[in-house]
Write an enzyme that holds these catalytic residues in place. Structure first.
Site, PDB file in Angstrom:
ATOM      1  N   SER B 169       1.116  -0.942   0.044  1.00  0.00           N
ATOM      2  CA  SER B 169       0.217   0.148   0.047  1.00  0.00           C
ATOM      3  C   SER B 169       0.783   1.350  -0.264  1.00  0.00           C
ATOM      4  O   SER B 169       1.936   1.504  -1.099  1.00  0.00           O
ATOM      5  CB  SER B 169      -1.487  -0.145   1.423  1.00  0.00           C
ATOM      6  OG  SER B 169      -1.807   1.362   1.145  1.00  0.00           O
ATOM      7  N   ARG B 239     -11.525   6.572   9.917  1.00  0.00           N
ATOM      8  CA  ARG B 239     -11.476   4.964   9.584  1.00  0.00           C
ATOM      9  C   ARG B 239     -12.126   4.222   9.338  1.00  0.00           C
ATOM     10  O   ARG B 239     -11.998   2.884   8.617  1.00  0.00           O
ATOM     11  CB  ARG B 239     -10.407   5.024  10.685  1.00  0.00           C
ATOM     12  CG  ARG B 239      -9.841   3.578  11.669  1.00  0.00           C
ATOM     13  CD  ARG B 239      -8.723   3.114  10.412  1.00  0.00           C
ATOM     14  NE  ARG B 239      -7.955   2.412  11.249  1.00  0.00           N
ATOM     15  CZ  ARG B 239      -7.313   1.021  10.280  1.00  0.00           C
ATOM     16  NH1 ARG B 239      -6.455   2.015   9.590  1.00  0.00           N
ATOM     17  NH2 ARG B 239      -6.611   0.352  10.765  1.00  0.00           N
ATOM     18  N   ASP B 335      -8.672  -6.658  -4.708  1.00  0.00           N
ATOM     19  CA  ASP B 335      -8.634  -5.828  -3.767  1.00  0.00           C
ATOM     20  C   ASP B 335      -9.147  -4.229  -5.126  1.00  0.00           C
ATOM     21  O   ASP B 335      -8.634  -4.851  -6.144  1.00  0.00           O
ATOM     22  CB  ASP B 335      -7.010  -5.339  -4.233  1.00  0.00           C
ATOM     23  CG  ASP B 335      -6.146  -3.882  -3.564  1.00  0.00           C
ATOM     24  OD1 ASP B 335      -7.322  -2.172  -3.622  1.00  0.00           O
ATOM     25  OD2 ASP B 335      -5.024  -3.957  -3.177  1.00  0.00           O
ATOM     26  N   HIS B 368      -7.809  -5.453   0.735  1.00  0.00           N
ATOM     27  CA  HIS B 368      -6.207  -5.149   0.223  1.00  0.00           C
ATOM     28  C   HIS B 368      -5.849  -5.592   1.011  1.00  0.00           C
ATOM     29  O   HIS B 368      -4.650  -4.991   1.302  1.00  0.00           O
ATOM     30  CB  HIS B 368      -6.930  -3.500   0.206  1.00  0.00           C
ATOM     31  CG  HIS B 368      -5.457  -2.341   0.119  1.00  0.00           C
ATOM     32  ND1 HIS B 368      -4.846  -2.398  -0.684  1.00  0.00           N
ATOM     33  CD2 HIS B 368      -5.125  -1.655   1.555  1.00  0.00           C
ATOM     34  CE1 HIS B 368      -3.383  -1.494  -0.266  1.00  0.00           C
ATOM     35  NE2 HIS B 368      -3.587  -1.003   0.393  1.00  0.00           N
ATOM     36  N   ASP B 369      -6.415  -5.436   2.111  1.00  0.00           N
ATOM     37  CA  ASP B 369      -5.889  -5.857   3.634  1.00  0.00           C
ATOM     38  C   ASP B 369      -5.130  -6.995   3.097  1.00  0.00           C
ATOM     39  O   ASP B 369      -4.542  -7.599   4.602  1.00  0.00           O
ATOM     40  CB  ASP B 369      -6.744  -5.567   4.893  1.00  0.00           C
ATOM     41  CG  ASP B 369      -7.357  -4.890   5.650  1.00  0.00           C
ATOM     42  OD1 ASP B 369      -5.808  -3.876   5.127  1.00  0.00           O
ATOM     43  OD2 ASP B 369      -7.661  -4.904   6.534  1.00  0.00           O
TER      44      ASP B 369
END
Lengths: 220, 400
Positions: B169, B239, B335, B368-369
């Site tokens: 990232s 967040r 992602d 993405h994580d």
């Protein structure tokens, strides 16, 4: 699609150290040690590994995710990509050799792919199954159905191979786009090279696959 | 009256957090007035400090150093218990004994980026000129600024060439910036779930987060620190929104579906009836315990500005011309923040530069994580890539 999917060449084990495929050994013998090579449709990287043992700086392109991941796991420099669409992104003269091993028949535009190979590489090595092989001819002539062999077992409706040709067809294509054949080999059903001096029609009939070392022609 | 549950106040006080900002519980490299950090915005930042962690030993010929670049909200605590949250390191799947980045083999360095809030100089630090928290007086920083600061740290550690620079990232952006800015100092580069430029959609999400922070009445135009408060609601909302972009619809559905939280029937209120709601609220509130709101503004901005091609006349391949670094680029199928197409564009540019590059797309529904999670295929590839690069570098296991 991976080479393995397109063409399982299980029958061609050579018994050589590392059990490299006969056609791979033949291709590798055409590459000068220490040169820079791109293997298009490199499958699980067997040929690249063989080339690495000869000091070749090898790169690969492979369509299947599984193939790429296995290659990277072997420490090979392989990217996921498609021969039909991704070769245009490579600059001219980027490699000494570009190899297309048993993949030509699975491309959508074999002629464009071939032209790209010889733009990116100063030389190209192309191997493909010969549809002029006598067993193929016999199946169509006598059996009346699309040929299937041990190495090309898929039925016509679920094969990834969409552009079959004969050795004769390929030679004609090379002539048409002014590609010079520096070396030509044909392997029989057992992966053994046919005798060099034989006339073309014999190759076309008895060669189970053709392997060609190509360079750009002189025409401008 | 309709029931309303708001985001709870953080369990940790602003004072406790600010202690880590200036006096981190990790190594700190101080750079005095003789060594200013020249920022892209034209300002010389001086003095400044970089907080960092190391794992393992540097070998005799200083050839086994790996720099890990952290993502937007990460920090230097990559493989040790976090001093604020008490949780394990953020990349223990990748870093640790027996893991692909094994401290028994490599000297692993991870620094808090400049602009961060865990010990490197950033908007939450004290401005030595005023004795007050920098706040919005802190100059705007970029990814190249972060990398320039890291290079100064690597110099300080006496390392000429890094064996590898690794990151996902925003960390991946730093990896690419490292190779573009210091090609001869990076032997191999592992760039994960990243891109050479931040997309319009990504900038849009970041703007949403920044606006959430700035809309919090406790933000006070960035001057909340002097008042002893923290715009935790705005930051938590930022967040929460960001967290959704780190996951995938499939992963959220698998994890939560439409299941209710501790109840059978809806409460007909704005309580967190759904599990996914209370999960997001938890993510938001635990994040504000360890992160500074202004730092979030600065770091998201740094990512927005990132565009390697723009720095090289718009031609990405020029950024990597003639590069000898061995690259491995990894993307994940689900992602949508940094989709595979972006990695592919990078790989095309690297190929055009004749770089030695591997590229693999890992199939996963974890979004993405995924790069932070235990995804065996990804870990296998990372290990194999570093091992083959190590062979080329002449590294042997255990520095024998």
């Amino acid at each position: 699609m991976s080479v393995q999917e397109a063409l399982p060449l299980g029958g061609l084990a050579t018994g050589q150290p590392g059990d490299f495929r006969a056609d791979h050994v033949l291709v590798a013998n055409m590459v000068k040690p220490g040169s820079k090579v791109l293997d298009v449709g490199c499958g699980e990287g067997d040929l690249l590994q063989l080339l690495e043992t000869r000091g070749v700086d090898g790169r690969g392109i492979e369509l299947s995710r599984e193939g790429v991941n296995r290659c990277v796991a072997k420490g090979l420099a392989v990217v996921q990509g498609d021969a039909d669409t991704d070769l245009v992104n490579y600059p001219d003269d980027a490699f000494d050799y570009v190899i297309l091993s048993q993949t030509l028949q699975a491309t959508r535009q074999p002629k464009v792919v071939l032209e790209n190979l010889l733009r990116i590489g100063r030389r190209a090595i192309v191997s493909f199954p010969n549809f002029g092989f006598w067993k193929m001819r016999l199946q169509l002539l006598i059996g009346g159905h699309m040929p299937r062999t041990e190495n090309l077992p898929a039925s016509w409706y679920d094969t990834a191979n969409i552009h079959f040709c004969t050795i004769k067809d390929f030679v004609e294509l090379c002539d048409a786009i002014d590609v010079k054949m520096e070396r030509a080999e044909a392997l029989d059903l057992y992966g053994r090279p046919l005798r060099l001096r034989m006339p073309w029609w014999v190759w076309n009939l008895f060669g189970e696959q053709g392997v060609f070392l190509l360079t750009r022609g002189g025409r401008t | 009256m309709v029931g309303v549950q708001s985001i709870p106040s953080p369990a940790i006080t602003a004072d406790e957090r600010s202690h880590e900002v200036d006096h981190p519980s990790s190594h700190v490299a101080q750079f005095g007035s003789e060594q200013p950090l020249r920022l892209d915005c034209g300002v010389d930042l001086s003095p400044f400090q970089i907080a960092y962690q190391t794992y393992g030993e540097l070998n005799a010929d200083r050839s086994n150093a790996i720099l890990i670049c952290h993502a937007l909200t990460g920090d230097q605590h990559v493989a040790n218990v976090h001093p604020v949250t008490g949780k394990p390191g953020w990349w223990e799947t990748l870093v640790g004994p027996g893991r692909p980045l094994d401290p028994n083999e490599y000297f692993i360095i991870c620094s808090n980026v400049i602009g961060g809030c865990m010990g490197s100089t950033g908007p939450a630090s004290i401005n030595p000129a005023t004795g007050k928290v920098w706040g919005l007086d802190f100059p705007v920083i970029t990814i190249p600024d972060m990398v320039r600061a890291q290079a100064m740290l690597i110099d300080r550690l006496g390392i000429d060439t890094l064996f590898a620079v690794v990151g996902g990232s925003m960390g991946g952006m730093q990896v690419l910036q490292w190779t573009a800015a210091y090609p001869s100092r990076v032997f191999s580069a592992l760039a994960i779930a990243c891109s050479t430029r931040h997309s319009a959609q990504n900038i849009a999400f970041h703007e949403l987060g920044r606006q959430a922070v700035m809309a919090d009445p406790d933000w006070h135009h960035g001057g909340y620190a002097d008042r002893g408060i923290h715009p935790h609601r705005g930051l938590a909302v930022a967040r929460m929104a960001a967290h959704i972009t780190y996951l995938s619809d499939a992963a959220l559905h698998r994890k939560f579906g439409r299941r209710m939280q501790d109840r059978e029937l809806p409460t007909f209120s704005f309580d967190a009836d759904f599990q996914v709601e209370s999960y997001l609220r938890y993510q938001g509130s635990s994040f504000v315990e360890r992160f500074d709101a202004n730092s979030y503004l600065y770091l998201t901005r740094a990512m927005d500005y990132f565009d390697i091609a723009a720095d090289h006349g718009g031609v990405l391949a020029k950024a990597f011309a003639g590069i000898q670094t061995r690259f491995c680029v990894v993307s994940f199928t689900s992602d949508w923040l940094f989709p595979t197409s972006e990695s592919r564009a990078l790989v095309h540019a690297l190929n055009a530069s004749s770089a030695r590059v591997s590229f693999a797309e890992i199939e996963t529904d974890r979004g993405h994580d995924a790069f932070l999670l235990d995804v065996p295929e990804f870990l296998d590839i990372s290990r194999a890539f570093l091992q083959s690069a190590g062979k080329a570098r002449g590294l042997t296991a255990n520095n024998a």
